[in-house]
Enzyme design. Structure first.
Site, PDB file in Angstrom:
ATOM      1  N   LYS A 127      -2.011 -11.620   8.398  1.00 18.38           N
ATOM      2  CA  LYS A 127      -2.962 -11.957   8.666  1.00 18.38           C
ATOM      3  C   LYS A 127      -4.376 -12.987   9.404  1.00 18.38           C
ATOM      4  O   LYS A 127      -4.008 -14.042   8.273  1.00 18.38           O
ATOM      5  CB  LYS A 127      -3.703 -10.292   7.865  1.00 18.38           C
ATOM      6  CG  LYS A 127      -3.552  -9.469   8.133  1.00 18.38           C
ATOM      7  CD  LYS A 127      -4.339  -7.849   7.158  1.00 18.38           C
ATOM      8  CE  LYS A 127      -3.724  -6.650   7.346  1.00 18.38           C
ATOM      9  NZ  LYS A 127      -4.383  -5.651   6.980  1.00 18.38           N
ATOM     10  N   HIS A 175     -15.812  -7.599   1.366  1.00 18.06           N
ATOM     11  CA  HIS A 175     -15.144  -6.065   1.178  1.00 18.06           C
ATOM     12  C   HIS A 175     -16.004  -5.429   0.073  1.00 18.06           C
ATOM     13  O   HIS A 175     -15.556  -4.688  -0.902  1.00 18.06           O
ATOM     14  CB  HIS A 175     -13.973  -6.254   0.224  1.00 18.06           C
ATOM     15  CG  HIS A 175     -12.529  -5.009   0.379  1.00 18.06           C
ATOM     16  ND1 HIS A 175     -13.095  -4.130  -0.273  1.00 18.06           N
ATOM     17  CD2 HIS A 175     -11.562  -5.705   0.304  1.00 18.06           C
ATOM     18  CE1 HIS A 175     -11.947  -3.289  -0.249  1.00 18.06           C
ATOM     19  NE2 HIS A 175     -11.034  -4.104   0.201  1.00 18.06           N
ATOM     20  N   ASP A 194      -8.662  -8.691   3.872  1.00 17.98           N
ATOM     21  CA  ASP A 194      -8.095  -7.890   5.075  1.00 17.98           C
ATOM     22  C   ASP A 194      -9.282  -7.994   6.852  1.00 17.98           C
ATOM     23  O   ASP A 194     -10.144  -6.853   6.301  1.00 17.98           O
ATOM     24  CB  ASP A 194      -8.188  -6.654   4.263  1.00 17.98           C
ATOM     25  CG  ASP A 194      -6.776  -5.316   5.554  1.00 17.98           C
ATOM     26  OD1 ASP A 194      -7.112  -5.341   5.922  1.00 17.98           O
ATOM     27  OD2 ASP A 194      -7.297  -4.047   4.765  1.00 17.98           O
ATOM     28  N   GLU A 252     -11.847  -2.233  12.403  1.00 19.47           N
ATOM     29  CA  GLU A 252     -11.872  -1.507  10.931  1.00 19.47           C
ATOM     30  C   GLU A 252     -13.302  -2.007  10.637  1.00 19.47           C
ATOM     31  O   GLU A 252     -14.382  -1.111   9.243  1.00 19.47           O
ATOM     32  CB  GLU A 252     -10.812  -1.938  10.796  1.00 19.47           C
ATOM     33  CG  GLU A 252     -10.842  -1.148   8.878  1.00 19.47           C
ATOM     34  CD  GLU A 252      -9.477  -1.477   8.273  1.00 19.47           C
ATOM     35  OE1 GLU A 252      -8.627  -1.289   8.779  1.00 19.47           O
ATOM     36  OE2 GLU A 252      -9.592  -0.270   6.674  1.00 19.47           O
ATOM     37  N   GLU A 262       0.881  -1.178  -0.483  1.00 11.46           N
ATOM     38  CA  GLU A 262      -0.189   0.575  -0.120  1.00 11.46           C
ATOM     39  C   GLU A 262       0.788   1.566  -0.276  1.00 11.46           C
ATOM     40  O   GLU A 262       0.811   2.233   0.742  1.00 11.46           O
ATOM     41  CB  GLU A 262      -0.711   0.144   1.289  1.00 11.46           C
ATOM     42  CG  GLU A 262      -1.840  -0.982   1.236  1.00 11.46           C
ATOM     43  CD  GLU A 262      -2.693  -1.212   2.034  1.00 11.46           C
ATOM     44  OE1 GLU A 262      -2.415  -0.284   3.640  1.00 11.46           O
ATOM     45  OE2 GLU A 262      -4.147  -1.406   2.306  1.00 11.46           O
TER      46      GLU A 262
HETATM   47  C1  GCU Z   1      -5.870  -2.129   6.041  1.00  8.85           C
HETATM   48  C2  GCU Z   1      -6.116  -0.824   6.709  1.00  8.85           C
HETATM   49  C3  GCU Z   1      -5.098   0.054   6.908  1.00  8.85           C
HETATM   50  C4  GCU Z   1      -3.826  -0.570   7.300  1.00  8.85           C
HETATM   51  C5  GCU Z   1      -3.752  -2.196   6.289  1.00  8.85           C
HETATM   52  C6  GCU Z   1      -2.679  -2.442   6.761  1.00  8.85           C
HETATM   53  O1  GCU Z   1      -5.859  -1.938   4.420  1.00  8.85           O
HETATM   54  O2  GCU Z   1      -7.046   0.017   5.908  1.00  8.85           O
HETATM   55  O3  GCU Z   1      -5.630   1.587   7.242  1.00  8.85           O
HETATM   56  O4  GCU Z   1      -2.923   0.899   7.161  1.00  8.85           O
HETATM   57  O5  GCU Z   1      -4.796  -2.825   6.597  1.00  8.85           O
HETATM   58  O6  GCU Z   1      -2.466  -3.553   7.628  1.00  8.85           O
HETATM   59  O7  GCU Z   1      -1.187  -1.816   6.794  1.00  8.85           O
END
Ligand code: GCU
Length: 698
Positions: free
Chosen positions: A367, A519, A372, A400, A298
């Site tokens: 995870k 999702h 996610d 979340e 990300e």
């Molecule tokens: C999810 C979450 C993010 C976080 C990411 C992670 O995508 O929305 O805010 O940074 O997980 O686990 O790194």
């Protein structure tokens, strides 16, 4: 004047009685049962705890506070042993065989009473083991257990039991729904907030022994000297509670704060920079846990920026901390914008070839599921697939995707569902739990007076710690412990709240993501439904990528005729999922694309089942409200009202999810929402138009 004085006194009294949730499960109010109190009091006449180290001081203080509170009389615990004592808790390492002691390991403890006049012992090999024993003993009293003939041996199943805070240096919390970060970087290191102490107590009471205090989307500033001084202050405090501090390491730190031109892990200058940084940290914090790293995920920097592998990056950091016995926790949460493959498959594809290539002080943190932290995910295919690599579980305690700060969802059943899943990697019975070397939970803690925003969020912090200690505990037993300590031991209250908690996760799944949908939340803040979203830059950020609804049907085909993510599982694990006829309903649309008129196991069509599930979810929230309300007389007003208001929000939001999702999917199925069900209150356009620019946690 008199009236005013009376009013003031009443006000002060009500403040004194206020149950704001701050004390968590460590509430030491006088036990209501007088005979039990007397019984405990008679057994606990003389208590001695030899030694006065910082950890033993903590243990003594806690025990003193707990006994004084619970028994309703001042209890003092002298520093030295009283050889004449007959009835006593003797917290020491005597009177236990060497073999028994050895079985306790570094952190385990033994609590033993033989009844009669012999003393009650709490014994361990280390001071922190004693502290855990003390907390366990206090829990027995709080939950009103007998302390006669105790013979308890507890040894943690996992060596690393951790909280991961996603806290930023400006005190915002990524995906935090309980206020701001509890770390007040501005006033640290000189001002030590009482919260830091209470936080450490709470963690030690459930066996958490490591905390990473900064966001995985890391800021290199934390690694500069002024901030390290602040970290040191926290680490010095947490040490007495057996808690090691970890920091998130921004991979580009050598460039950002080190003045280097590159962060290439194979560059000797970069390697040296991290070695120097590690030395600097360990000079301040000799028991520093190590680094937690999110790399090439990300948008975060990482070794792939230099065409190196995750192993190259992790090993460079591991080498920097190895001589100090530090760890590197390297996250496997990776997926790439360039790779067109099913996101479900990407982490496995990247990490499988690296098995055996990591240094021994690297743990790969995976995870629980491959997407996610969804309300429900099948276990991540990496569990059991990396036999040469220490692997850690990463759960998300902060909700979340599970109603954030306003929904009552007890997460132990979600945690256990994953931990107990069979990977079959070393034959039948190779559960996910059996493949782990540690467990982390993404924290839900903030500055809210009750720490977690929703009072029941405390139960999830509690459950994470308890399961990291012993994943064989049942969700029910953990819930009962928590209720008894947090509210009361009244049997009808315990039974009602337990039922509500145990059902709550499945209820949420029904009104949010039934039958394996996932999702389909709104963009960015992830608050509320957004199954229609299809305009985001990366395909796998769009809900439409995951549900694939069209005029024929709905679901993600992950079988051999689709993305074939199933092939990443051991064939024996994949088997039940591979055929819609044997795939459990709960995972059906996760693995299969099926027509709207597909006949479900219930006999309903898929469309009707979807309508049924969404409505069941909403109705079940009403049931939760009924359960909560009928216990009003046994609950304090403050906490009762808080949860009641939140359940109202949850009910409204469950309807919102149901109506928005059913209307949207109906635009493909073109089928009616069957008559017995409530019809959506508003139009699909209305739900699509809702905006929440200031939703928290984003
Ligand atoms: C999810 C979450 C993010 C976080 C990411 C992670 O995508 O929305 O805010 O940074 O997980 O686990 O790194």
């Amino acid at each position: 004047m008199k009236v005013n004085l009376l009013a003031l006194l009443l006000l002060l009294f009500s403040f004194a009685q206020a149950e704001d949730g701050y004390r968590l499960w460590l509430r030491y109010d006088q036990l209501k049962n007088a005979s039990l109190r007397t019984g405990y009091g008679a057994r606990l006449t003389t208590i001695s705890l030899p030694g006065n180290s910082p950890t033993l001081q903590v243990a003594r203080k806690e025990l003193q506070m707990a006994l004084s509170g619970l028994l309703g009389k001042t209890v003092r615990i002298p520093e030295t042993r009283n050889p004449l004592a007959t009835l006593q808790i003797e917290i020491s390492s005597g009177r236990v065989s060497a073999k028994e002691l050895a079985s306790l390991g570094e952190e385990g403890f033994l609590i033993r009473s033989t009844g009669g006049r012999s003393p009650l012992l709490i014994t361990a090999n280390s001071e922190v083991g004693l502290l855990y024993g003390v907390f366990h003993f206090i829990r027995l009293l709080q939950t009103e257990q007998s302390i006669d003939r105790l013979n308890i041996i507890e040894v943690p199943q996992l060596p690393l039991r951790m909280l991961n805070h996603w806290d930023n240096l400006d005190r915002t919390v990524e995906r935090g729904y309980a206020g701001f970060s509890i770390w007040n970087w501005h006033t640290l290191p000189t001002y030590m907030d009482q919260r830091y102490i209470d936080y450490a107590r709470a963690n030690a009471s459930i066996g958490i022994n490591a905390v990473s205090i900064t966001n995985v989307n890391a800021n290199a500033t934390i690694l500069t000297q002024p901030y390290l001084q602040k970290v040191k202050a926290l680490a010095d405090l947490f040490r007495s509670y057996g808690i090691k501090v970890y920091l998130t390491a921004r991979f580009s730190a050598p460039v950002e704060i080190g003045g280097l031109k590159t962060a290439d892990p194979l560059d000797p200058a970069v390697q040296q920079w991290w070695k120097n940084k590690a030395r600097e940290i360990y000079a301040l914090i000799p028991d520093f846990g190590g680094f937690l790293v999110k790399a090439n995920s990300e948008g975060q920097p990482g070794p792939q920026d230099y065409k190196r592998t995750h192993a190259d990056g992790a090993n460079m950091l591991a080498d920097a901390v190895a001589s100090f016995k530090g760890n590197v926790i390297w996250r496997a949460f990776v997926y790439s914008a360039e790779v067109p493959d099913d996101r479900h498959k990407q982490a496995y594809s990247e990490f499988l070839p690296l098995d055996g290539k990591f240094r021994s002080n690297v743990l790969v943190q995976v995870k629980n599921g491959a997407i996610d932290f969804m309300p429900r995910e099948p276990f991540h295919p990496l569990f059991g697939a990396l036999p040469k690599t220490p692997v850690m579980m990463e759960f998300q305690i902060t909700q979340e995707y599970l109603g954030q700060g306003t929904h009552l969802v007890y997460l132990a059943p979600l945690f256990k569902e994953c931990l107990e899943s069979d990977t079959y990697q070393k034959g039948k019975g190779t559960t996910v739990a059996s493949t782990l070397n540690g467990m982390a939970g993404v924290s839900n803690i903030g500055t809210d007076i009750n720490w977690t925003g929703h009072l029941f969020g405390q139960a999830n912090w509690y459950a994470l710690g308890r399961l990291a200690w012993n994943h064989e505990l049942s969700s029910e037993d953990i819930a009962k412990e928590w209720i008894r300590m947090s509210f009361s031991t009244d049997p009808s209250l315990v039974s009602d709240l337990t039922q509500m908690m145990l059902a709550s996760r499945e209820i949420l799944v029904n009104y949010m993501n039934p039958i394996g949908l996932h999702h389909i939340m709104a963009t960015g803040h992830h608050y509320g439904p957004g199954p229609w979203v299809s305009n985001l830059n990366r395909p796998e950020w769009n809900p439409t990528y995951y549900h694939r609804a069209d005029s024929i049907g709905i679901g993600f085909n992950r079988t051999a005729t689709g993305s074939d993510a199933l092939s990443q599982y051991h064939p024996d694990a994949a088997k039940k999922w591979s055929d819609p006829a044997t795939c459990p309903d709960i995972d059906l649309l996760w693995f299969h694309y099926l027509p709207w008129n597909y006949t479900m196991k219930s006999g309903r069509t898929l469309w009707n089942e979807l309508c049924y599930r969404y409505n069941l979810g909403v109705d079940s929230v009403s049931w939760m409200q009924t359960v909560w309300n009928r216990q009003q007389s046994k609950l304090d007003a403050q906490r009762f009202e808080q949860v009641k208001m939140l359940l109202n929000i949850q009910h409204q939001e469950a309807k919102w999810w149901r109506d928005a999702c059913l209307l949207y999917f109906q635009s493909f199925s073109r089928l009616p929402i069957p008559a017995p069900y409530e019809q959506p209150a508003k139009s699909l356009d209305y739900y699509k138009s809702l905006q929440f620019p200031y939703a928290p946690g984003h």
